[in-house]
Scaffold this motif. Structure first.
Motif, PDB file in Angstrom:
ATOM      1  N   MET A   1       1.129  -0.756   0.292  1.00  0.00           N
ATOM      2  CA  MET A   1       0.093  -0.273   0.252  1.00  0.00           C
ATOM      3  C   MET A   1       0.795   1.341   0.105  1.00  0.00           C
ATOM      4  O   MET A   1       2.008   1.626   0.462  1.00  0.00           O
ATOM      5  N   PRO A   2       0.357   2.221  -0.766  1.00  0.00           N
ATOM      6  CA  PRO A   2       1.070   3.389  -0.762  1.00  0.00           C
ATOM      7  C   PRO A   2       1.376   4.238   0.453  1.00  0.00           C
ATOM      8  O   PRO A   2       2.654   5.380   0.324  1.00  0.00           O
ATOM      9  N   ASP A   3       0.128   3.971   1.617  1.00  0.00           N
ATOM     10  CA  ASP A   3       0.121   4.898   2.460  1.00  0.00           C
ATOM     11  C   ASP A   3       1.143   4.609   3.767  1.00  0.00           C
ATOM     12  O   ASP A   3       0.699   4.465   4.669  1.00  0.00           O
ATOM     13  N   THR A   4       1.425   3.041   3.358  1.00  0.00           N
ATOM     14  CA  THR A   4       2.393   1.945   4.522  1.00  0.00           C
ATOM     15  C   THR A   4       3.611   2.511   4.856  1.00  0.00           C
ATOM     16  O   THR A   4       4.219   3.237   4.112  1.00  0.00           O
ATOM     17  N   PRO A   5       3.998   3.022   6.412  1.00  0.00           N
ATOM     18  CA  PRO A   5       4.821   3.477   6.724  1.00  0.00           C
ATOM     19  C   PRO A   5       6.428   2.607   6.232  1.00  0.00           C
ATOM     20  O   PRO A   5       5.799   1.117   6.473  1.00  0.00           O
ATOM     21  N   ALA A   6       6.866   3.757   5.794  1.00  0.00           N
ATOM     22  CA  ALA A   6       8.799   2.970   5.667  1.00  0.00           C
ATOM     23  C   ALA A   6       9.438   2.656   7.218  1.00  0.00           C
ATOM     24  O   ALA A   6       9.473   1.185   7.327  1.00  0.00           O
ATOM     25  N   LEU A   7       8.491   3.012   8.328  1.00  0.00           N
ATOM     26  CA  LEU A   7       9.265   2.669   9.462  1.00  0.00           C
ATOM     27  C   LEU A   7       7.802   2.905  10.940  1.00  0.00           C
ATOM     28  O   LEU A   7       7.351   3.346  10.610  1.00  0.00           O
ATOM     29  N   GLN A   8       7.422   1.944  11.676  1.00  0.00           N
ATOM     30  CA  GLN A   8       7.202   1.458  12.220  1.00  0.00           C
ATOM     31  C   GLN A   8       6.864   0.942  13.762  1.00  0.00           C
ATOM     32  O   GLN A   8       7.397  -0.164  13.606  1.00  0.00           O
ATOM     33  N   ALA A   9       6.393   1.776  14.735  1.00  0.00           N
ATOM     34  CA  ALA A   9       6.792   0.936  16.261  1.00  0.00           C
ATOM     35  C   ALA A   9       5.481   1.313  17.070  1.00  0.00           C
ATOM     36  O   ALA A   9       4.906   2.312  16.598  1.00  0.00           O
TER      37      ALA A   9
END
Length: 245
Positions: A1-9
């Motif tokens: 998905m284009p709005d998926t964060p590159a980094l996520q905690a």
């Protein structure tokens, strides 16, 4: 998905014995963004950064890179896919500058590893004709950090983790490397998580700043918003100390 964060905690918790280094921390970094983690020593900045390449394993919560939970990833393959710059560079002392810069593409058996190394050395301001065959001990501190940044970028990773990369340098060298870093971001659109204790540095280099305190996040905002509207007395105090308010 284009709005998926590159980094996520997501609600990440990490303890070292009785010390809680991260207290349910949640954070998202968009693709192509540079986000700076700022805070005093012991605030959890480096622990959070290292959770993204599995150098730190949290007790609770999830850590995702490009939408994938890193707990299910091979740690060696994960680390080779993510650029990582330490404060002191971490160069291999008996290898040449060119070979140090070529490390990751060489590990990935890329036939163009040395070509890639020379390209990124040029990008960080080190002419291969002059520097490629030198050893790290023959370089200044600033030059060693340039090689470390080149090594992290040689395989053009989509993610770059930088742990106090400019902290041990004198003011003039830091300013030069800031300029180089800004030029590199224009050339290589890498998502960057930058740990720094210097709010002025964060305000110059980052799109957003996350202020950490005692294992938690006090505020996440663009530099101008942070300066204009600190969310707590603690954030206001850090801004005042840095001469930004």
């Amino acid at each position: 998905m284009p709005d998926t964060p590159a980094l996520q905690a997501d609600t990440v918790t990490k303890r070292y014995g009785h010390v809680i280094a991260l207290r349910g921390v949640s954070l998202r970094v968009a693709a192509g963004e540079c986000l700076a983690l700022v805070g005093e020593s012991g605030s959890g900045k480096t622990t959070l950064l290292r959770a993204f390449n599995r150098m730190v394993e949290p007790e609770a919560g999830r850590v995702l890179v490009n939408g994938r939970d890193v707990a299910g990833e091979d740690p060696v393959a994960l680390r080779r896919s993510i650029g990582y710059v330490q404060q002191e560079g971490g160069l291999l002392p008996h290898w040449s500058v060119r070979r140090n810069a070529a490390l990751v593409p060489w590990l990935r058996r890329d036939d163009d590893a040395l070509v890639r190394a020379d390209h990124v050395l040029v990008l960080v301001g080190l002419d291969p004709a002059t520097f490629a065959d030198r050893r790290p001990r023959q370089l200044s501190g600033g030059q060693r950090q340039r090689v470390a940044i080149a090594r992290a970028l040689a395989d053009r990773p989509s993610i770059l983790l930088m742990d106090e990369p400019f902290g041990a340098l004198d003011a003039i060298t830091r300013a030069e490397l800031h300029e180089s870093f800004e030029a590199l971001r224009a050339e290589i659109p890498t998502t960057t998580l930058l740990v720094t204790h210097d709010l002025r540095e964060a305000a110059r280099l980052a799109d957003r700043i996350a202020v950490m305190r005692a294992g938690g996040i006090e505020q996440v905002a663009a530099p101008a918003e942070l300066v204009e509207a600190p969310s707590s007395a603690y954030v206001a105090m850090l801004l005042h100390r840095a001469g930004l308010r």
